[in-house]
Design a protein around this motif. Sequence first.
Motif, PDB file in Angstrom:
ATOM      1  N   PHE A 338     -13.049  22.728  -6.344  1.00 49.68           N
ATOM      2  CA  PHE A 338     -14.517  22.384  -6.085  1.00 49.68           C
ATOM      3  C   PHE A 338     -14.723  21.109  -6.119  1.00 49.68           C
ATOM      4  CE2 PHE A 338     -19.205  22.017  -6.553  1.00 49.68           C
ATOM      5  CZ  PHE A 338     -19.654  22.870  -5.514  1.00 49.68           C
ATOM      6  N   ASP A 339     -14.430  20.456  -7.252  1.00 46.04           N
ATOM      7  CA  ASP A 339     -14.571  19.079  -7.973  1.00 46.04           C
ATOM      8  C   ASP A 339     -14.015  18.127  -6.918  1.00 46.04           C
ATOM      9  OD1 ASP A 339     -15.849  20.294  -9.972  1.00 46.04           O
ATOM     10  OD2 ASP A 339     -14.605  19.690 -11.546  1.00 46.04           O
ATOM     11  N   LEU A 340     -12.630  18.624  -6.605  1.00 46.55           N
ATOM     12  CA  LEU A 340     -12.052  17.563  -5.384  1.00 46.55           C
ATOM     13  C   LEU A 340     -12.907  17.490  -4.250  1.00 46.55           C
ATOM     14  CD1 LEU A 340      -8.440  18.273  -5.571  1.00 46.55           C
ATOM     15  CD2 LEU A 340      -9.366  16.019  -5.667  1.00 46.55           C
ATOM     16  N   ALA A 341     -13.148  18.554  -3.669  1.00 45.92           N
ATOM     17  CA  ALA A 341     -14.187  18.571  -2.480  1.00 45.92           C
ATOM     18  C   ALA A 341     -15.492  17.698  -2.769  1.00 45.92           C
ATOM     19  CB  ALA A 341     -14.762  19.964  -2.267  1.00 45.92           C
ATOM     20  N   GLU A 342     -16.260  17.931  -3.801  1.00 47.34           N
ATOM     21  CA  GLU A 342     -17.202  16.898  -4.054  1.00 47.34           C
ATOM     22  C   GLU A 342     -16.883  15.569  -4.308  1.00 47.34           C
ATOM     23  OE1 GLU A 342     -19.396  18.624  -7.456  1.00 47.34           O
ATOM     24  OE2 GLU A 342     -20.900  19.287  -5.817  1.00 47.34           O
ATOM     25  N   ILE A 343     -15.802  15.230  -4.631  1.00 42.12           N
ATOM     26  CA  ILE A 343     -15.366  13.883  -4.989  1.00 42.12           C
ATOM     27  C   ILE A 343     -15.228  13.111  -3.571  1.00 42.12           C
ATOM     28  CG2 ILE A 343     -13.532  12.278  -5.511  1.00 42.12           C
ATOM     29  CD1 ILE A 343     -13.112  14.199  -8.096  1.00 42.12           C
ATOM     30  N   TYR A 344     -14.535  14.067  -2.627  1.00 43.57           N
ATOM     31  CA  TYR A 344     -14.321  13.359  -1.351  1.00 43.57           C
ATOM     32  C   TYR A 344     -15.685  13.364  -0.497  1.00 43.57           C
ATOM     33  CZ  TYR A 344      -9.244  13.285  -2.202  1.00 43.57           C
ATOM     34  OH  TYR A 344      -8.098  12.738  -2.650  1.00 43.57           O
ATOM     35  N   ASP A 345     -16.635  14.561  -0.667  1.00 52.03           N
ATOM     36  CA  ASP A 345     -17.580  14.564  -0.230  1.00 52.03           C
ATOM     37  C   ASP A 345     -18.807  13.464  -0.383  1.00 52.03           C
ATOM     38  OD1 ASP A 345     -19.625  15.743   1.438  1.00 52.03           O
ATOM     39  OD2 ASP A 345     -20.047  17.462   0.218  1.00 52.03           O
ATOM     40  N   THR A 346     -18.783  13.241  -1.474  1.00 48.12           N
ATOM     41  CA  THR A 346     -19.775  11.970  -1.974  1.00 48.12           C
ATOM     42  C   THR A 346     -19.446  10.592  -1.747  1.00 48.12           C
ATOM     43  OG1 THR A 346     -19.137  11.819  -4.048  1.00 48.12           O
ATOM     44  CG2 THR A 346     -20.720  13.537  -4.027  1.00 48.12           C
ATOM     45  N   GLY A 347     -17.775  10.449  -1.611  1.00 50.98           N
ATOM     46  CA  GLY A 347     -17.515   9.047  -1.650  1.00 50.98           C
ATOM     47  C   GLY A 347     -17.690   8.228  -2.649  1.00 50.98           C
ATOM     48  N   GLU A 348     -18.344   8.581  -3.858  1.00 54.70           N
ATOM     49  CA  GLU A 348     -18.708   7.495  -4.780  1.00 54.70           C
ATOM     50  C   GLU A 348     -17.624   7.078  -5.689  1.00 54.70           C
ATOM     51  OE1 GLU A 348     -21.672   9.836  -6.987  1.00 54.70           O
ATOM     52  OE2 GLU A 348     -23.087   9.767  -5.365  1.00 54.70           O
ATOM     53  N   LEU A 349     -16.598   7.983  -5.949  1.00 56.56           N
ATOM     54  CA  LEU A 349     -15.333   7.566  -6.593  1.00 56.56           C
ATOM     55  C   LEU A 349     -14.203   7.143  -5.962  1.00 56.56           C
ATOM     56  CD1 LEU A 349     -15.916  10.290  -9.331  1.00 56.56           C
ATOM     57  CD2 LEU A 349     -16.654   7.922  -9.530  1.00 56.56           C
ATOM     58  N   VAL A 350     -14.216   7.733  -4.783  1.00 59.59           N
ATOM     59  CA  VAL A 350     -13.009   7.407  -3.660  1.00 59.59           C
ATOM     60  C   VAL A 350     -13.346   7.364  -2.618  1.00 59.59           C
ATOM     61  CG1 VAL A 350     -11.400   8.741  -5.128  1.00 59.59           C
ATOM     62  CG2 VAL A 350     -12.458  10.094  -3.279  1.00 59.59           C
ATOM     63  N   PRO A 351     -12.610   6.677  -1.460  1.00 57.90           N
ATOM     64  CA  PRO A 351     -13.390   6.773  -0.128  1.00 57.90           C
ATOM     65  C   PRO A 351     -13.663   8.105   0.433  1.00 57.90           C
ATOM     66  CG  PRO A 351     -11.210   5.160  -0.216  1.00 57.90           C
ATOM     67  CD  PRO A 351     -11.489   6.082  -1.765  1.00 57.90           C
ATOM     68  N   LYS A 352     -14.957   8.133   1.009  1.00 56.06           N
ATOM     69  CA  LYS A 352     -15.340   9.360   1.671  1.00 56.06           C
ATOM     70  C   LYS A 352     -14.444   9.895   2.623  1.00 56.06           C
ATOM     71  CE  LYS A 352     -19.602  11.075   3.824  1.00 56.06           C
ATOM     72  NZ  LYS A 352     -20.092  12.273   2.491  1.00 56.06           N
ATOM     73  N   ASP A 353     -13.903  11.122   2.574  1.00 55.12           N
ATOM     74  CA  ASP A 353     -13.079  11.640   3.511  1.00 55.12           C
ATOM     75  C   ASP A 353     -13.443  13.361   3.783  1.00 55.12           C
ATOM     76  OD1 ASP A 353     -10.928  13.250   4.842  1.00 55.12           O
ATOM     77  OD2 ASP A 353      -9.527  11.553   3.795  1.00 55.12           O
ATOM     78  N   GLU A 354     -14.210  13.521   4.891  1.00 53.48           N
ATOM     79  CA  GLU A 354     -15.027  14.740   5.199  1.00 53.48           C
ATOM     80  C   GLU A 354     -13.853  15.803   5.555  1.00 53.48           C
ATOM     81  OE1 GLU A 354     -17.623  14.367   8.331  1.00 53.48           O
ATOM     82  OE2 GLU A 354     -19.213  13.600   6.939  1.00 53.48           O
ATOM     83  N   ASN A 355     -12.636  15.272   5.855  1.00 53.03           N
ATOM     84  CA  ASN A 355     -11.372  16.367   6.033  1.00 53.03           C
ATOM     85  C   ASN A 355     -11.053  16.817   4.975  1.00 53.03           C
ATOM     86  OD1 ASN A 355     -11.684  15.837   9.080  1.00 53.03           O
ATOM     87  ND2 ASN A 355     -10.064  14.425   8.996  1.00 53.03           N
ATOM     88  N   LEU A 356     -10.822  15.858   3.861  1.00 53.08           N
ATOM     89  CA  LEU A 356     -10.253  16.462   2.656  1.00 53.08           C
ATOM     90  C   LEU A 356     -11.402  17.462   1.957  1.00 53.08           C
ATOM     91  CD1 LEU A 356      -8.094  13.394   1.284  1.00 53.08           C
ATOM     92  CD2 LEU A 356      -7.522  15.714   1.988  1.00 53.08           C
ATOM     93  N   ALA A 357     -12.672  16.941   2.192  1.00 54.41           N
ATOM     94  CA  ALA A 357     -13.699  17.583   1.607  1.00 54.41           C
ATOM     95  C   ALA A 357     -13.926  18.886   2.005  1.00 54.41           C
ATOM     96  CB  ALA A 357     -15.158  16.944   1.777  1.00 54.41           C
ATOM     97  N   PHE A 358     -13.654  19.162   3.355  1.00 53.99           N
ATOM     98  CA  PHE A 358     -13.588  20.509   4.079  1.00 53.99           C
ATOM     99  C   PHE A 358     -12.434  21.099   3.569  1.00 53.99           C
ATOM    100  CE2 PHE A 358     -11.831  23.296   7.418  1.00 53.99           C
ATOM    101  CZ  PHE A 358     -12.842  23.983   7.463  1.00 53.99           C
ATOM    102  N   LYS A 359     -11.401  20.769   3.499  1.00 56.80           N
ATOM    103  CA  LYS A 359     -10.169  21.267   3.061  1.00 56.80           C
ATOM    104  C   LYS A 359     -10.339  21.933   1.665  1.00 56.80           C
ATOM    105  CE  LYS A 359      -5.331  20.279   1.352  1.00 56.80           C
ATOM    106  NZ  LYS A 359      -4.494  19.220   1.045  1.00 56.80           N
TER     107      LYS A 359
END
Length: 534
Positions: A338-359
């Motif tokens: 869940f934390d990884l999904a949020e990290i990729y979802d927000t894109g605040e710490l790493v480049p935003k990646d909707e595919n990885l967030a979904f995964k």
Amino acid sequence: MDNIASWIAECKQKGAQGNAEAYCDLAEYYLEAEDDKNAEHYFRLSYENGYREALPGLGAVCLRSDDKKVQTEGFEYVKQAAEEGNDYSFYMLGLCYMNGIGTETDTSEGVKAWERAVDLGVVAAMVDLGKYYSETDGEGNLQRAMSLYGRAENEGSELGAYNLGWVYANRLNDAENAIRHFKKAAELGAYDAYWDIARIYYEGEIAEKDLKKALHFFKLGADNGDADSIASLGIMYYFGQGTDEDRKSGIECFKKAAAKGSSTAQVNLAKCYLDGEGVRKSAKKAFELYLAAADKENDAAYNLAIMCMEGRGCKKDVNEAVRWYKKSADGGDTDAMFDLAEIYDTGELVPKDENLAFKYYKLAADGGDAAAMSNLGLRYVKGQGCVIDYEKALQYLNMASERGIGAATLQLGNMYYYGEGVEQDYNRGFELFEKSVEQGCTGGYNNLGIAYAEGKFMLPDNAKAAEYFTKGAESGDPQAYYNLGLCYEFGNGVEVDLKKAARLYKYASEHGIKMAILAIFRCVKQYEAEKNSD
């Protein structure tokens, strides 16, 4: 030491004089000492000088080589030794076939070799063949496994007794027989079996829960040096389970077990250092302990991720944090997913990646995380990282709603109220808005206000609408601020108050509601027109 050196020299001299058996004795010494180079050398000398009994040892040491060619040679030696009737070579031959060592993997041939070894009384074959049957589906396989484990136990094998206890405990839910065989295993030297007995009483799933008995067996395991028993004993002392709370003794157990490599103890001791409970607070020591346990404990990897993200006990490093999150997630930790999904979802710490967030939302949702189910459902509605799929959206949103996630219930309400992906049903939508508020989702207040204002399936009630917009605004919802501003601007359910409307619009505009900017100008213009008319 002098005696050993003298004996080695004597074996070498005898071998040089034609005593091939002396070379074999020397090879076996080196094999025991894990000096494979010398072991192989003297087994070869012994075999080449006509001592056939050196063949199994030569095969065994060659099979331990990292060189595939040497492994193949070792397989041939073992096969030859088995053909000459060496009982243990049948067991090694089975290992080769089962694991593809020195030959192609061939389960059928492996089983056949182990069965022959069992017939010749090789206890290790009884245990390994039993393990194969216990892990293989098929009628009668579990019974075959138990029979083999029983034979091994009767031959004095602690592994046979332990595995038999494990089958009774974990496959047959038979506590009485499980404990009987675990006790036998412990008597034969498998002291970790005490931990398994204690666990039966501690968990209380297949036997009546009894923390005092659990404590007794954890103590027996601890007294015999079993690291997991020491760690579990520490937990019982630390939290006062089955005994008076004794944090000092608990921490002493954690330290002792951690030094023996118990990942359970390392994680518990790390938490003590992190919180300063019973020890001097030290994020650095906590980090070191989590690091030591990370290969075995998902919880340790997860905590390392958090510490790297915050820079606690280590240098702040987002990339390293993501690496640990991934390790924990790969191990099945839904919090890490869940934390990884949020990290990729927000894109605040790493480049935003909707595919990885979904995964990672999907992994967490399928692992039972209710918040992830809610977020995943919303992504299916919007097509973020996936194609729009209302059927799956409803599936995950309903699961999340049933688990008390108000945001999911609110989204379901929106789907029914506005007819998005389902047949429009204002009444059902309204009920879900109410349910979302009951579940603590303050965003539902704004939707209830809209429903009362619009009056799609009931008479409009502006006063009720203003009441719910007010509740939404009090909870900090920008959209509710905007809608309440409309109420005060146009006198819907409340008296007109342009100044208050402007203040409400200002808050809404500062929090992302773009329409509120125009509304502010509208209020100012109206206020000035009324002032000038006076």
